[in-house]
Design a protein around this motif. Structure first.
Motif, PDB file in Angstrom:
ATOM      1  N   SER A  53       2.879  10.312  -1.450  1.00 51.62           N
ATOM      2  CA  SER A  53       2.498  10.079  -2.963  1.00 51.62           C
ATOM      3  C   SER A  53       3.039  11.175  -4.007  1.00 51.62           C
ATOM      4  CB  SER A  53       1.045   9.833  -2.967  1.00 51.62           C
ATOM      5  OG  SER A  53       0.401  11.054  -2.330  1.00 51.62           O
ATOM      6  N   THR A  69      -4.084   5.270  -3.704  1.00 53.85           N
ATOM      7  CA  THR A  69      -3.973   5.705  -2.527  1.00 53.85           C
ATOM      8  C   THR A  69      -5.625   5.445  -2.000  1.00 53.85           C
ATOM      9  OG1 THR A  69      -4.342   7.927  -2.673  1.00 53.85           O
ATOM     10  CG2 THR A  69      -2.057   7.193  -2.462  1.00 53.85           C
ATOM     11  N   THR A  70      -6.732   5.591  -2.836  1.00 58.84           N
ATOM     12  CA  THR A  70      -7.930   5.595  -2.405  1.00 58.84           C
ATOM     13  C   THR A  70      -8.826   4.510  -2.759  1.00 58.84           C
ATOM     14  OG1 THR A  70      -8.661   7.014  -4.116  1.00 58.84           O
ATOM     15  CG2 THR A  70      -8.053   8.181  -2.238  1.00 58.84           C
ATOM     16  N   GLU A 110       0.849  -1.240   0.151  1.00 55.22           N
ATOM     17  CA  GLU A 110      -0.016  -0.121  -0.086  1.00 55.22           C
ATOM     18  C   GLU A 110       0.858   1.197   0.007  1.00 55.22           C
ATOM     19  OE1 GLU A 110      -3.253   0.697  -0.218  1.00 55.22           O
ATOM     20  OE2 GLU A 110      -3.798  -1.489  -0.322  1.00 55.22           O
ATOM     21  N   PRO A 111       0.705   2.238  -0.925  1.00 53.68           N
ATOM     22  CA  PRO A 111       1.477   3.427  -0.875  1.00 53.68           C
ATOM     23  C   PRO A 111       1.145   4.214   0.068  1.00 53.68           C
ATOM     24  CG  PRO A 111      -0.408   3.390  -2.425  1.00 53.68           C
ATOM     25  CD  PRO A 111      -0.267   2.248  -2.019  1.00 53.68           C
ATOM     26  N   ASP A 112       2.108   5.109   0.699  1.00 50.96           N
ATOM     27  CA  ASP A 112       2.030   6.035   1.682  1.00 50.96           C
ATOM     28  C   ASP A 112       1.413   7.228   1.012  1.00 50.96           C
ATOM     29  OD1 ASP A 112       2.412   7.632   3.969  1.00 50.96           O
ATOM     30  OD2 ASP A 112       4.400   7.115   4.305  1.00 50.96           O
ATOM     31  N   ALA A 113       0.383   7.484   1.784  1.00 53.12           N
ATOM     32  CA  ALA A 113      -0.282   8.805   1.261  1.00 53.12           C
ATOM     33  C   ALA A 113       0.565   9.698   1.363  1.00 53.12           C
ATOM     34  CB  ALA A 113      -1.634   8.971   1.858  1.00 53.12           C
ATOM     35  N   GLU A 172      -2.578   9.330  -8.244  1.00 50.77           N
ATOM     36  CA  GLU A 172      -2.544   9.477  -6.790  1.00 50.77           C
ATOM     37  C   GLU A 172      -3.914   8.759  -6.170  1.00 50.77           C
ATOM     38  OE1 GLU A 172      -2.159  12.445  -3.071  1.00 50.77           O
ATOM     39  OE2 GLU A 172      -1.887  13.304  -5.079  1.00 50.77           O
TER      40      GLU A 172
END
Length: 440
Positions: free
Chosen positions: A72, A340-341, A66-69, A336
């Motif tokens: 990003s 991230t969502t 999971e990417p780190d918001a 993004e």
């Protein structure tokens, strides 16, 4: 909206039996497929189209973290804009793109030799003089797709014309040759049929079946969104085509409503293989349509067949909601959001469909349906597809929800109109690029 126009009134989908519309007999009867140079039916290819492919799964690609918001905004994306980059015709509102080689260094995977042993096609020597040029069906950065009529059998076909100089200039020679090679390898009820290719001093030509029902995109735009039953039918046929391609280690990489055509009976035909590639393991090429890109493609990580199942999830979502799950006018913000969502589901998408979409639109490859041990069968066995018999679907024995109204074989009423120009096809002049397209 990136795809759909909001000012179109909702239109119901007709459900008449083939050959009829509103109790009035259509004039059109679909002829059997015949090569442009033949006047009689040719022997069918020696491939079994009526059995489901064995499930395939990607097991050698690591799951995406999971990417780190917070980080990003610092992700190193290369700037690219669909309108400035090449796409294969027809150019569609989805804005397919392929990152230029100057922006993305050479793909670490080299294309493997395509094996043609499992598909036998009749020998078909094609020439431009075999065809009468009709109207334009679509346009793109490299050229146009025309409706043409064979002077030998009077049947109609689609002629895809690509400008060699522009292909070379944009460094897309390998992908263009890949498209032709893959089209010669595949044969499936839900994939457009390829008859052959040729070239002249300026252009490459590929002859395909003319699919008269138009784009699924156009039907979706008129309807605004589909019911569960309608979306399930189209999703099922698309899924079978994608699973077939994956069984041959081919990734499609440009799934969207604009690349799904409807034939005379209302069944789907996937077209435009400009981004398709033979990938036995993984690839790194950044290409596709922005709102359909899988997270692993955006992150420029090695990816494989699972990326097509993410795009399949976007397609199902768009059919049910009327718009894609992610959209933003700013391309970086769009990516993004994808990274991230989680998608927001409108009330029109019921709990069963939502459950399937959550298993498709997940950044975690170890949980994405289609990429697990059972391959595509995790999708076909999902409760959203419970009412659909995939064996009957593959045999085209389930009546489509919409059947195009056609007055004849060359009816183009389901396609947009384009300004017609005079093209110098067939000119004899210097041809410095012929050796770069040896199979054409």
């Amino acid at each position: 909206m990136f795809h759909l126009s909001n000012n179109l009134a909702a239109t119901s989908i007709s459900t008449h039996v083939f050959g009829y519309r509103d109790d009035i007999r259509d004039n059109y009867v679909e002829p059997p497929a015949i090569a442009p140079t033949e006047t009689e039916l040719t022997k069918p290819v020696n491939i079994n189209q009526n059995t489901l492919p064995n499930p395939t799964a990607t097991t050698n690609v690591q799951s995406i973290k999971e990417p780190d918001a917070k980080k990003s905004n610092t992700t190193h994306y290369s700037p690219f804009y669909p309108e400035q980059l090449p796409s294969t015709p027809p150019k569609t509102p989805g804005g397919s793109f392929l990152l230029s080689s100057a922006q993305a260094s050479a793909d670490p995977t080299s294309p493997a030799e395509i094996d043609h042993s499992d598909v036998t096609r009749p020998h078909c020597e094609l020439k431009l003089t075999h065809f009468k040029l009709e109207r334009t069906l679509g346009t793109g950065s490299f050229g146009r797709v025309h409706l043409v009529q064979s002077k030998i059998n009077n049947r109609f076909y689609a002629l895809k014309v690509l400008k060699k100089a522009e292909i070379v200039q944009l460094k897309q020679v390998e992908h263009t040759n890949n498209e032709r090679a893959i089209l010669t390898k595949v044969q499936h009820p839900f994939i457009v049929n390829f008859w052959g290719s040729f070239q002249d001093s300026l252009n490459l030509y590929m002859v395909l079946d003319y699919v008269p029902g138009g784009e699924l995109f156009s039907l979706l735009r008129k309807s605004k969104k589909f019911t569960n039953d309608v979306a399930r039918f189209y999703a099922g046929e698309v899924l079978l085509a994608i699973a077939y391609l994956h069984s041959k280690d081919i990734i499609y990489r440009d799934l969207k409503p604009e690349n799904v055509l409807l034939d005379a009976h209302g069944h789907v035909k996937i077209t435009d293989f400009g981004f398709a590639k033979l990938v036995p393991d993984i690839t790194w090429t950044l290409c596709g349509t922005p709102d359909y890109l899988a997270p692993e493609i955006i992150q420029t990580k090695g990816y494989s067949k699972a990326a097509d199942y993410w795009a399949f999830g976007v397609l199902v979502y768009e059919m049910l909601a009327g718009y894609p799950p992610y959209y933003d006018d700013n391309q970086f913000k769009l990516y993004e959001k994808i990274l991230t969502t989680a998608p927001k589901y409108p009330s029109s998408i019921d709990a069963t469909a939502r459950d399937l979409l959550k298993h498709l639109l997940t950044t975690d490859l170890t949980h994405r349906y289609g990429n697990l041990k059972n391959g595509y069968r995790d999708i076909t066995d999902h409760k959203w597809f419970a009412s659909l018999d995939f064996n009957l679907l593959l045999q085209r024995k389930i009546r489509p929800p919409h059947i195009p109204h056609l007055k004849g074989e060359g009816d183009t009423s389901n396609f947009d109109k384009y300004n017609e120009e005079i093209y110098p096809y067939g000119l004899q002049q210097d041809d410095p690029y012929r050796d770069q397209f040896p199979e054409f």
